[in-house]
Design a protein around this motif. Structure first.
Motif, PDB file in Angstrom:
ATOM      1  N   TRP A  52       0.847  -1.191   0.000  1.00  0.00           N
ATOM      2  CA  TRP A  52       0.000   0.000   0.000  1.00  0.00           C
ATOM      3  C   TRP A  52       0.878   1.235   0.000  1.00  0.00           C
ATOM      4  O   TRP A  52       1.966   1.218   0.578  1.00  0.00           O
ATOM      5  CB  TRP A  52      -0.927   0.042   1.211  1.00  0.00           C
ATOM      6  N   GLY A  53       0.425   2.310  -0.623  1.00  0.00           N
ATOM      7  CA  GLY A  53       1.143   3.580  -0.596  1.00  0.00           C
ATOM      8  C   GLY A  53       1.869   3.876  -1.887  1.00  0.00           C
ATOM      9  O   GLY A  53       1.584   3.296  -2.932  1.00  0.00           O
ATOM     10  N   GLN A  54       2.831   4.799  -1.766  1.00  0.00           N
ATOM     11  CA  GLN A  54       3.544   5.254  -2.961  1.00  0.00           C
ATOM     12  C   GLN A  54       4.608   4.281  -3.421  1.00  0.00           C
ATOM     13  O   GLN A  54       4.887   4.151  -4.606  1.00  0.00           O
ATOM     14  CB  GLN A  54       4.192   6.622  -2.654  1.00  0.00           C
ATOM     15  N   THR A 203      -2.604   4.062 -13.769  1.00  0.00           N
ATOM     16  CA  THR A 203      -1.835   4.669 -12.670  1.00  0.00           C
ATOM     17  C   THR A 203      -0.468   4.002 -12.515  1.00  0.00           C
ATOM     18  O   THR A 203       0.467   4.614 -11.997  1.00  0.00           O
ATOM     19  CB  THR A 203      -2.633   4.562 -11.350  1.00  0.00           C
ATOM     20  N   MET A 204      -0.349   2.759 -12.939  1.00  0.00           N
ATOM     21  CA  MET A 204       0.946   2.073 -12.828  1.00  0.00           C
ATOM     22  C   MET A 204       1.912   2.473 -13.931  1.00  0.00           C
ATOM     23  O   MET A 204       3.065   2.039 -13.935  1.00  0.00           O
ATOM     24  CB  MET A 204       0.725   0.556 -12.833  1.00  0.00           C
ATOM     25  N   LEU A 216      -2.530   9.372  -9.246  1.00  0.00           N
ATOM     26  CA  LEU A 216      -1.793   8.956  -8.042  1.00  0.00           C
ATOM     27  C   LEU A 216      -2.522   9.420  -6.782  1.00  0.00           C
ATOM     28  O   LEU A 216      -2.567   8.712  -5.774  1.00  0.00           O
ATOM     29  CB  LEU A 216      -0.368   9.524  -8.080  1.00  0.00           C
ATOM     30  N   ASP A 217      -3.075  10.633  -6.827  1.00  0.00           N
ATOM     31  CA  ASP A 217      -3.836  11.136  -5.673  1.00  0.00           C
ATOM     32  C   ASP A 217      -5.118  10.328  -5.476  1.00  0.00           C
ATOM     33  O   ASP A 217      -5.521  10.038  -4.343  1.00  0.00           O
ATOM     34  CB  ASP A 217      -4.187  12.617  -5.876  1.00  0.00           C
ATOM     35  N   LEU A 218      -5.756   9.966  -6.590  1.00  0.00           N
ATOM     36  CA  LEU A 218      -7.026   9.243  -6.516  1.00  0.00           C
ATOM     37  C   LEU A 218      -6.859   7.881  -5.836  1.00  0.00           C
ATOM     38  O   LEU A 218      -7.683   7.487  -5.004  1.00  0.00           O
ATOM     39  CB  LEU A 218      -7.591   9.050  -7.932  1.00  0.00           C
ATOM     40  N   PHE A 219      -5.768   7.174  -6.165  1.00  0.00           N
ATOM     41  CA  PHE A 219      -5.599   5.814  -5.633  1.00  0.00           C
ATOM     42  C   PHE A 219      -4.562   5.732  -4.518  1.00  0.00           C
ATOM     43  O   PHE A 219      -4.284   4.637  -4.011  1.00  0.00           O
ATOM     44  CB  PHE A 219      -5.224   4.859  -6.766  1.00  0.00           C
ATOM     45  N   GLN A 223       1.750   1.937  -5.777  1.00  0.00           N
ATOM     46  CA  GLN A 223       1.645   0.611  -5.166  1.00  0.00           C
ATOM     47  C   GLN A 223       0.207   0.312  -4.720  1.00  0.00           C
ATOM     48  O   GLN A 223      -0.263  -0.828  -4.828  1.00  0.00           O
ATOM     49  CB  GLN A 223       2.617   0.488  -3.995  1.00  0.00           C
ATOM     50  N   SER A 224      -0.470   1.324  -4.212  1.00  0.00           N
ATOM     51  CA  SER A 224      -1.888   1.132  -3.862  1.00  0.00           C
ATOM     52  C   SER A 224      -2.698   0.812  -5.110  1.00  0.00           C
ATOM     53  O   SER A 224      -3.590  -0.049  -5.084  1.00  0.00           O
ATOM     54  CB  SER A 224      -2.455   2.382  -3.188  1.00  0.00           C
ATOM     55  N   ALA A 225      -2.383   1.513  -6.208  1.00  0.00           N
ATOM     56  CA  ALA A 225      -3.098   1.250  -7.463  1.00  0.00           C
ATOM     57  C   ALA A 225      -2.856  -0.192  -7.910  1.00  0.00           C
ATOM     58  O   ALA A 225      -3.779  -0.866  -8.391  1.00  0.00           O
ATOM     59  CB  ALA A 225      -2.639   2.223  -8.538  1.00  0.00           C
ATOM     60  N   ARG A 226      -1.612  -0.672  -7.754  1.00  0.00           N
ATOM     61  CA  ARG A 226      -1.308  -2.072  -8.140  1.00  0.00           C
ATOM     62  C   ARG A 226      -2.104  -3.050  -7.269  1.00  0.00           C
ATOM     63  O   ARG A 226      -2.619  -4.053  -7.764  1.00  0.00           O
ATOM     64  CB  ARG A 226       0.193  -2.309  -7.990  1.00  0.00           C
ATOM     65  N   SER A 227      -2.212  -2.739  -5.979  1.00  0.00           N
ATOM     66  CA  SER A 227      -2.985  -3.610  -5.083  1.00  0.00           C
ATOM     67  C   SER A 227      -4.465  -3.615  -5.457  1.00  0.00           C
ATOM     68  O   SER A 227      -5.111  -4.671  -5.512  1.00  0.00           O
ATOM     69  CB  SER A 227      -2.822  -3.155  -3.629  1.00  0.00           C
ATOM     70  N   ILE A 228      -5.020  -2.430  -5.711  1.00  0.00           N
ATOM     71  CA  ILE A 228      -6.441  -2.343  -6.084  1.00  0.00           C
ATOM     72  C   ILE A 228      -6.678  -3.061  -7.413  1.00  0.00           C
ATOM     73  O   ILE A 228      -7.695  -3.734  -7.604  1.00  0.00           O
ATOM     74  CB  ILE A 228      -6.885  -0.866  -6.152  1.00  0.00           C
ATOM     75  N   HIS A 229      -5.714  -2.918  -8.327  1.00  0.00           N
ATOM     76  CA  HIS A 229      -5.802  -3.601  -9.630  1.00  0.00           C
ATOM     77  C   HIS A 229      -5.908  -5.117  -9.415  1.00  0.00           C
ATOM     78  O   HIS A 229      -6.742  -5.780 -10.034  1.00  0.00           O
ATOM     79  CB  HIS A 229      -4.543  -3.271 -10.437  1.00  0.00           C
ATOM     80  N   PHE A 230      -5.091  -5.640  -8.521  1.00  0.00           N
ATOM     81  CA  PHE A 230      -5.091  -7.086  -8.245  1.00  0.00           C
ATOM     82  C   PHE A 230      -6.405  -7.498  -7.575  1.00  0.00           C
ATOM     83  O   PHE A 230      -6.988  -8.540  -7.916  1.00  0.00           O
ATOM     84  CB  PHE A 230      -3.898  -7.424  -7.346  1.00  0.00           C
TER      85      PHE A 230
END
Length: 272
Positions: A52-54, A203-204, A216-219, A223-230
């Motif tokens: 999670w995070g940047q 975002t990735m 990046l601000d939205l997600f 790394q958070s975007a990658r987690s949400i994607h998964f």
């Protein structure tokens, strides 16, 4: 002119239920989603940890990790470790998160998997946007997919859940339209999961982050975007499994005919 939508049909009647754009988008979407899921698992295998995070790298603590240790595969979810030898982490004597059975284009080809993933993303996004446009203009979304207030009443929802659990599917006239659980799941996939997957995928991309930094601000970071994607991909797999199970239980030949030719035979009423 008589409106066939206003006609009353009974069990055993053959009706035209799936229009051509729905059927076309269904099969294009099925192909693109399966290719993207399988190539995405190949990409995930290159670094089978989520954060999670940047930022996120080997030195960080992941919230999810799939790997192998002492000749045993494992899935680590937070503080919980689950043995998965032969399925995840270690398969065929080789350490890899997901086995070759579910990855394309091969057991390990990161560059090739990215090319497949990005190529089929166009097949997911462009027809998806056209289907949105067609669905809204023709009111397919509003008429056939949007639940009515009565259908969203807790009593109605609970009754539909109980009927599905008992394998009591709609019959006769009631089977002409999607039930409320179908409507909610289709709306959730169409306007929730698929857009979220596309946006988190963008975002990735460092290039997209430079062009659209609001992603990046939205997600909350790449790394958070990658987690949400998964997570969205996992939910999509769950939807596909339940969807296919319902097709089999409801009558696979009739359901397949409906999504191939558009024609659907209404199930005959049964005494409850």
């Amino acid at each position: 002119m008589h409106d066939p939508q206003q006609r009353s049909f009974g069990g055993g009647d053959l009706i035209y239920r799936q229009r051509r754009p729905v059927r076309l988008w269904h099969w294009i979407n099925a192909l693109s989603v399966f290719v993207m899921l399988m190539s995405g698992l190949m990409i995930f295998n290159a670094h089978p940890q989520l954060y999670w995070g940047q930022y996120g790298a080997n030195a960080e603590t992941p919230w999810l990790a799939i790997g192998a240790k002492d000749d045993a595969g494992f899935l680590k979810l937070g503080p919980v470790t689950i043995p998965t030898t032969g399925v995840l982490g270690l398969s065929g004597g080789v350490e890899r998160a997901f086995p070759p059975l579910v990855t394309i284009p091969s057991s390990y080809d990161l560059a090739g998997a990215r090319q497949w993933h990005f190529a089929f993303a166009w097949l997911l996004v462009v027809p998806g946007l056209l289907f949105w446009l067609w669905g809204l203009i023709t009111k397919h979304v509003q008429r056939d997919l949007a639940p009515t207030p009565a259908e969203l009443h807790p009593r109605h929802l609970w009754q539909d859940i109980k009927d599905h659990a008992r394998l009591r599917f709609h019959t006769g006239e009631a089977a002409r339209r999607y039930n409320v659980l179908q409507k909610l799941s289709y709306i959730g996939v169409l306007f929730g999961l698929l857009p979220a997957m596309v946006l988190t995928g963008l975002t990735m991309s460092p290039g997209m982050d430079a062009a659209w930094p609001w992603l990046l601000d939205l997600f909350g970071g790449r790394q958070s975007a990658r987690s949400i994607h998964f997570i969205c991909a996992a939910l999509l797999v769950l939807f596909i499994v339940v969807h296919l199970l319902m097709v089999v239980l409801a009558g696979p030949l009739n359901e397949l005919r409906s999504i191939i030719t558009g024609w659907y035979r209404l199930p005959k009423e049964k005494a409850r």
